[in-house]
Motif scaffolding. Structure first.
Motif, mmCIF file in Angstrom:
data_model
loop_
_atom_site.group_PDB
_atom_site.id
_atom_site.type_symbol
_atom_site.label_atom_id
_atom_site.label_comp_id
_atom_site.label_asym_id
_atom_site.label_seq_id
_atom_site.Cartn_x
_atom_site.Cartn_y
_atom_site.Cartn_z
ATOM 1 N N GLY A 27 0.643 -1.179 0.037
ATOM 2 C CA GLY A 27 -0.384 -0.041 -0.354
ATOM 3 C C GLY A 27 0.925 1.643 -0.237
ATOM 4 O O GLY A 27 0.129 2.027 -0.126
ATOM 5 N N GLY A 30 2.242 2.974 -3.637
ATOM 6 C CA GLY A 30 1.159 4.357 -4.843
ATOM 7 C C GLY A 30 2.025 5.257 -5.265
ATOM 8 O O GLY A 30 1.597 5.112 -6.491
ATOM 9 N N GLU A 58 -6.945 8.377 -8.949
ATOM 10 C CA GLU A 58 -6.047 7.184 -7.385
ATOM 11 C C GLU A 58 -6.890 5.630 -7.301
ATOM 12 O O GLU A 58 -6.597 4.489 -6.194
ATOM 13 C CB GLU A 58 -6.954 8.690 -6.026
ATOM 14 C CG GLU A 58 -6.006 7.859 -5.311
ATOM 15 C CD GLU A 58 -7.014 9.320 -4.260
ATOM 16 O OE1 GLU A 58 -7.453 8.959 -2.152
ATOM 17 O OE2 GLU A 58 -6.864 10.965 -4.187
ATOM 18 N N MET A 62 -4.999 2.262 -5.674
ATOM 19 C CA MET A 62 -5.466 1.859 -5.180
ATOM 20 C C MET A 62 -5.702 0.420 -5.208
ATOM 21 O O MET A 62 -4.962 -0.712 -4.415
ATOM 22 C CB MET A 62 -6.600 2.298 -4.116
ATOM 23 C CG MET A 62 -7.080 1.489 -2.529
ATOM 24 S SD MET A 62 -6.363 1.910 -1.411
ATOM 25 C CE MET A 62 -6.930 3.482 -0.838
ATOM 26 N N THR A 63 -6.226 -0.006 -6.143
ATOM 27 C CA THR A 63 -6.503 -1.185 -6.799
ATOM 28 C C THR A 63 -5.528 -2.272 -7.054
ATOM 29 O O THR A 63 -5.561 -3.478 -6.388
ATOM 30 C CB THR A 63 -7.390 -1.172 -7.762
ATOM 31 O OG1 THR A 63 -8.628 -0.273 -7.771
ATOM 32 C CG2 THR A 63 -7.588 -2.489 -8.465
ATOM 33 N N HIS A 66 -3.493 -2.101 -3.531
ATOM 34 C CA HIS A 66 -3.811 -3.004 -2.264
ATOM 35 C C HIS A 66 -4.330 -4.344 -2.628
ATOM 36 O O HIS A 66 -5.472 -4.201 -3.559
ATOM 37 C CB HIS A 66 -4.701 -2.038 -1.424
ATOM 38 C CG HIS A 66 -4.627 -1.134 -0.919
ATOM 39 N ND1 HIS A 66 -3.584 -0.329 -1.206
ATOM 40 C CD2 HIS A 66 -4.280 -0.907 0.379
ATOM 41 C CE1 HIS A 66 -3.022 0.505 -0.264
ATOM 42 N NE2 HIS A 66 -3.688 0.045 0.052
#
Length: 184
Positions: A27, A30, A58, A62-63, A66
């Motif tokens: 995470g 990014g 964003e 995130m996908t 994470h």
């Protein structure tokens, strides 16, 4: 151009002698992922996402950073560049059935043809077997001859089907993905 990953993290040596560190994406990666995206040519972006994408939003970041440990794995390649660690490539697979996963990989344009993609594929093969997978599935633009040659050189020995304007490749997650076939 050697990486003997039995589990992550591990290291390998690129064709230019650089030390490549492989580990799972997390995470906190990014900003590094956005920076890697900025190093991709429009052709590399299209070949990875099968769509022209101007930037990662964003939600996409995130996908991609994470993952669900029950269904997916990532292998990220990092180099020390100017006193800081830089993300230079990433591979990902997501389980689509009991024994198969969809696979995708991208290496930043400045670091292509250094063996980094091959290291990522090897580590993903090890992770997939640990995950109990038997098959990797990939969707490929039929014009992406470089990727088809790369896949063959890495030991992908499955089937190709042309459907809806794209190639669908299915290859066994076999031992030869983790021991290099021939050089690129």
């Amino acid at each position: 151009m050697d990486a003997k990953c039995h589990s992550l993290p591990c290291t390998g040596i690129a064709a230019d002698g650089s030390v490549v560190r492989l580990r799972e994406l997390d995470g906190g990666d990014g900003p590094r992922l956005v920076e890697l995206f900025g190093c991709l040519s429009p052709e590399s972006i299209y070949n990875r996402f099968l769509a022209p994408i101007a930037r990662l939003d964003e939600a996409q970041v995130m996908t991609l950073t994470h993952t669900d440990p029950a269904t997916e794995r990532t292998v990220a390649a990092f180099l020390e560049v100017g006193r800081r660690e830089r993300l230079v490539g990433v591979g990902r697979f997501r389980r689509v059935s009991e024994d198969a996963a969809e696979v995708a990989i991208v290496v930043g344009d400045p670091w292509q043809r250094q063996g980094i993609g091959r290291m990522i594929v090897r580590a993903m093969g090890v992770a997939a077997r640990e995950f109990g997978l038997k098959w990797f599935d990939a969707t490929i633009d039929p014009c992406n001859v470089r990727l088809l040659r790369f896949a063959e050189s890495c030991g992908f020995r499955g089937t190709l089907q042309y459907r809806e304007g794209l190639l669908r490749m299915r290859t066994p997650v076999a031992e030869d993905l983790t021991t290099s076939a021939r050089p690129p």
